[in-house]
Write a protein that holds these residues in place. Structure first.
Motif, PDB file in Angstrom:
ATOM      1  N   ILE A   1     -17.464  37.266   7.730  1.00 14.42           N
ATOM      2  CA  ILE A   1     -17.797  36.243   8.733  1.00 14.42           C
ATOM      3  C   ILE A   1     -16.808  36.341   9.890  1.00 14.42           C
ATOM      4  O   ILE A   1     -17.198  36.319  11.057  1.00 14.42           O
ATOM      5  CB  ILE A   1     -17.799  34.832   8.111  1.00 14.42           C
ATOM      6  CG1 ILE A   1     -18.974  34.693   7.148  1.00 14.42           C
ATOM      7  CG2 ILE A   1     -17.865  33.758   9.196  1.00 14.42           C
ATOM      8  CD1 ILE A   1     -18.963  33.406   6.348  1.00 14.42           C
ATOM      9  N   GLY A   2     -15.526  36.454   9.557  1.00 15.48           N
ATOM     10  CA  GLY A   2     -14.506  36.604  10.600  1.00 15.48           C
ATOM     11  C   GLY A   2     -14.703  37.866  11.413  1.00 15.48           C
ATOM     12  O   GLY A   2     -14.595  37.858  12.643  1.00 15.48           O
ATOM     13  N   LYS A   3     -15.000  38.973  10.744  1.00 19.93           N
ATOM     14  CA  LYS A   3     -15.232  40.236  11.455  1.00 19.93           C
ATOM     15  C   LYS A   3     -16.469  40.136  12.339  1.00 19.93           C
ATOM     16  O   LYS A   3     -16.472  40.595  13.484  1.00 19.93           O
ATOM     17  CB  LYS A   3     -15.402  41.395  10.465  1.00 19.93           C
ATOM     18  CG  LYS A   3     -14.121  41.883   9.867  1.00 19.93           C
ATOM     19  CD  LYS A   3     -13.302  42.577  10.913  1.00 19.93           C
ATOM     20  CE  LYS A   3     -12.069  43.189  10.328  1.00 19.93           C
ATOM     21  NZ  LYS A   3     -11.186  43.705  11.358  1.00 19.93           N
ATOM     22  N   GLY A   4     -17.531  39.557  11.800  1.00 20.93           N
ATOM     23  CA  GLY A   4     -18.763  39.415  12.578  1.00 20.93           C
ATOM     24  C   GLY A   4     -18.569  38.538  13.801  1.00 20.93           C
ATOM     25  O   GLY A   4     -19.137  38.786  14.867  1.00 20.93           O
ATOM     26  N   ALA A   5     -17.735  37.511  13.653  1.00 20.20           N
ATOM     27  CA  ALA A   5     -17.446  36.628  14.788  1.00 20.20           C
ATOM     28  C   ALA A   5     -16.631  37.357  15.845  1.00 20.20           C
ATOM     29  O   ALA A   5     -16.785  37.117  17.043  1.00 20.20           O
ATOM     30  CB  ALA A   5     -16.700  35.383  14.309  1.00 20.20           C
TER      31      ALA A   5
ATOM     32  N   HIS B   1      -2.963  40.209  13.400  1.00 20.43           N
ATOM     33  CA  HIS B   1      -3.395  41.180  14.413  1.00 20.43           C
ATOM     34  C   HIS B   1      -4.623  40.667  15.171  1.00 20.43           C
ATOM     35  O   HIS B   1      -4.695  40.775  16.398  1.00 20.43           O
ATOM     36  CB  HIS B   1      -3.689  42.522  13.747  1.00 20.43           C
ATOM     37  CG  HIS B   1      -4.232  43.547  14.685  1.00 20.43           C
ATOM     38  ND1 HIS B   1      -3.439  44.165  15.635  1.00 20.43           N
ATOM     39  CD2 HIS B   1      -5.481  44.048  14.858  1.00 20.43           C
ATOM     40  CE1 HIS B   1      -4.189  45.003  16.334  1.00 20.43           C
ATOM     41  NE2 HIS B   1      -5.421  44.944  15.880  1.00 20.43           N
ATOM     42  N   MET B   2      -5.594  40.095  14.443  1.00 26.13           N
ATOM     43  CA  MET B   2      -6.796  39.568  15.095  1.00 26.13           C
ATOM     44  C   MET B   2      -6.459  38.381  15.990  1.00 26.13           C
ATOM     45  O   MET B   2      -7.018  38.240  17.083  1.00 26.13           O
ATOM     46  CB  MET B   2      -7.841  39.167  14.053  1.00 26.13           C
ATOM     47  CG  MET B   2      -8.547  40.341  13.416  1.00 26.13           C
ATOM     48  SD  MET B   2      -9.744  39.828  12.168  1.00 26.13           S
ATOM     49  CE  MET B   2     -11.003  39.084  13.203  1.00 26.13           C
ATOM     50  N   ILE B   3      -5.561  37.514  15.545  1.00 30.45           N
ATOM     51  CA  ILE B   3      -5.175  36.350  16.354  1.00 30.45           C
ATOM     52  C   ILE B   3      -4.499  36.803  17.638  1.00 30.45           C
ATOM     53  O   ILE B   3      -4.821  36.325  18.731  1.00 30.45           O
ATOM     54  CB  ILE B   3      -4.263  35.403  15.548  1.00 30.45           C
ATOM     55  CG1 ILE B   3      -5.065  34.732  14.436  1.00 30.45           C
ATOM     56  CG2 ILE B   3      -3.618  34.363  16.457  1.00 30.45           C
ATOM     57  CD1 ILE B   3      -4.230  33.983  13.421  1.00 30.45           C
ATOM     58  N   VAL B   4      -3.583  37.762  17.529  1.00 33.60           N
ATOM     59  CA  VAL B   4      -2.890  38.284  18.711  1.00 33.60           C
ATOM     60  C   VAL B   4      -3.906  38.914  19.669  1.00 33.60           C
ATOM     61  O   VAL B   4      -3.862  38.681  20.878  1.00 33.60           O
ATOM     62  CB  VAL B   4      -1.788  39.283  18.309  1.00 33.60           C
ATOM     63  CG1 VAL B   4      -1.259  40.045  19.511  1.00 33.60           C
ATOM     64  CG2 VAL B   4      -0.665  38.559  17.600  1.00 33.60           C
ATOM     65  N   ALA B   5      -4.842  39.697  19.126  1.00 41.35           N
ATOM     66  CA  ALA B   5      -5.867  40.315  19.976  1.00 41.35           C
ATOM     67  C   ALA B   5      -6.751  39.258  20.634  1.00 41.35           C
ATOM     68  O   ALA B   5      -7.160  39.412  21.781  1.00 41.35           O
ATOM     69  CB  ALA B   5      -6.725  41.277  19.151  1.00 41.35           C
ATOM     70  N   GLY B   6      -7.021  38.172  19.924  1.00 45.07           N
ATOM     71  CA  GLY B   6      -7.833  37.096  20.486  1.00 45.07           C
ATOM     72  C   GLY B   6      -7.119  36.314  21.572  1.00 45.07           C
ATOM     73  O   GLY B   6      -7.749  35.790  22.492  1.00 45.07           O
TER      74      GLY B   6
ATOM     75  N   LYS C   1     -14.584  34.349  22.752  1.00 45.52           N
ATOM     76  CA  LYS C   1     -13.362  35.082  22.401  1.00 45.52           C
ATOM     77  C   LYS C   1     -12.547  34.367  21.328  1.00 45.52           C
ATOM     78  O   LYS C   1     -11.819  34.997  20.575  1.00 45.52           O
ATOM     79  CB  LYS C   1     -12.517  35.303  23.657  1.00 45.52           C
ATOM     80  CG  LYS C   1     -11.303  36.165  23.405  1.00 45.52           C
ATOM     81  CD  LYS C   1     -10.979  37.001  24.596  1.00 45.52           C
ATOM     82  CE  LYS C   1      -9.687  37.746  24.445  1.00 45.52           C
ATOM     83  NZ  LYS C   1      -9.740  38.842  23.514  1.00 45.52           N
ATOM     84  N   ARG C   2     -12.696  33.064  21.235  1.00 46.47           N
ATOM     85  CA  ARG C   2     -11.983  32.320  20.194  1.00 46.47           C
ATOM     86  C   ARG C   2     -12.430  32.734  18.802  1.00 46.47           C
ATOM     87  O   ARG C   2     -11.761  32.451  17.812  1.00 46.47           O
ATOM     88  CB  ARG C   2     -12.181  30.822  20.386  1.00 46.47           C
ATOM     89  CG  ARG C   2     -11.323  30.296  21.523  1.00 46.47           C
ATOM     90  CD  ARG C   2     -11.600  28.847  21.783  1.00 46.47           C
ATOM     91  NE  ARG C   2     -12.354  28.840  23.044  1.00 46.47           N
ATOM     92  CZ  ARG C   2     -13.355  28.051  23.326  1.00 46.47           C
ATOM     93  NH1 ARG C   2     -13.753  27.155  22.472  1.00 46.47           N
ATOM     94  NH2 ARG C   2     -13.984  28.121  24.471  1.00 46.47           N
ATOM     95  N   ALA C   3     -13.566  33.432  18.704  1.00 45.28           N
ATOM     96  CA  ALA C   3     -14.058  33.884  17.403  1.00 45.28           C
ATOM     97  C   ALA C   3     -13.084  34.858  16.757  1.00 45.28           C
ATOM     98  O   ALA C   3     -12.922  34.851  15.535  1.00 45.28           O
ATOM     99  CB  ALA C   3     -15.426  34.552  17.566  1.00 45.28           C
ATOM    100  N   GLU C   4     -12.437  35.694  17.544  1.00 44.09           N
ATOM    101  CA  GLU C   4     -11.471  36.638  16.987  1.00 44.09           C
ATOM    102  C   GLU C   4     -10.273  35.894  16.406  1.00 44.09           C
ATOM    103  O   GLU C   4      -9.764  36.244  15.345  1.00 44.09           O
ATOM    104  CB  GLU C   4     -11.018  37.639  18.051  1.00 44.09           C
ATOM    105  CG  GLU C   4     -10.297  38.822  17.461  1.00 44.09           C
ATOM    106  CD  GLU C   4     -10.420  40.066  18.313  1.00 44.09           C
ATOM    107  OE1 GLU C   4     -10.115  41.138  17.780  1.00 44.09           O
ATOM    108  OE2 GLU C   4     -10.826  39.976  19.480  1.00 44.09           O
ATOM    109  N   ILE C   5      -9.860  34.838  17.075  1.00 42.94           N
ATOM    110  CA  ILE C   5      -8.769  34.007  16.561  1.00 42.94           C
ATOM    111  C   ILE C   5      -9.218  33.348  15.260  1.00 42.94           C
ATOM    112  O   ILE C   5      -8.481  33.352  14.260  1.00 42.94           O
ATOM    113  CB  ILE C   5      -8.342  32.956  17.605  1.00 42.94           C
ATOM    114  CG1 ILE C   5      -7.798  33.652  18.858  1.00 42.94           C
ATOM    115  CG2 ILE C   5      -7.328  31.979  17.016  1.00 42.94           C
ATOM    116  CD1 ILE C   5      -7.619  32.740  20.050  1.00 42.94           C
TER     117      ILE C   5
END
Length: 183
Positions: free
Chosen positions: A10-14, A71-76, A157-161
């Motif tokens: 779900i997180g990856k898909g978001a 890593h995903m939060i930083v990228a987001g 973009k908040r989805a990556e966070i």
């Protein structure tokens, strides 16, 4: 065992930009293959050294999922570079590399290795068990990616966070479950 993979999917898909069904199936195949392999590996290790694997599997899962989540939060949080829209694929999707998906799949399946260890002491056909785990994970991750797509479209973009937070929570949940079981 596929629920951790489902939450991570779900997180990856978001985090992905409008993943299509083939993208979701690809992720499902990667996660499923890894989720089927780890109990086999655990089963083999269980035959050799069960107590050593069970002693630290939860820490490995927690560390890997936590690192991927951060890593995903930083990228987001990082702003899109100028001209990124022109560099994106034509359909606007953000492709996730094989190794990123594989690392996430491995992190969510470390506990499956511990299950494989315990299966080494039971009278089960490990090949059949691994196949069932593979198919369940394939379906769960494919559905998770597509569900994440819908959530990602809503929050941008908040989805990556959010995906990063989900991965950290999954890792913390694995650690908590194991520590509670040990208490």
């Amino acid at each position: 065992m596929s629920t951790d993979a489902f939450a991570a999917a779900i997180g990856k898909g978001a985090a992905m930009r409008r993943p299509r069904l083939p993208d979701a199936l690809r992720a499902g195949l990667i996660f499923g293959a890894i989720e089927a392999f780890t109990p086999l590996l655990g089963w083999l290790l269980g035959r050799a050294a069960a107590r050593y694997v069970e002693a630290f599997d939860h820490w490995i899962a927690f560390t890997l999922l936590g690192a991927l989540g951060v890593h995903m939060i930083v990228a987001g949080l990082r702003p899109e570079p100028e001209g990124a829209a022109e560099q994106a694929p034509e359909d606007g999707r953000k492709h996730h590399r094989f190794w990123t998906l594989a690392a996430t799949g491995l992190a969510t399946s470390i506990d499956a290795a511990a299950i494989g260890v315990s299966l080494a002491f039971l009278d089960v056909h490990i090949g059949v068990v691994a196949l069932v785990i593979d198919l369940c994970t394939l379906v769960m991750v494919t559905l998770g990616i597509m569900l994440g797509r819908a959530l990602g479209a809503l929050v941008g973009k908040r989805a990556e966070i959010a995906g990063g937070v989900i991965l950290i929570l999954v890792g913390a949940g694995i650690l908590y479950e194991h520590l509670q079981g040990a208490a």
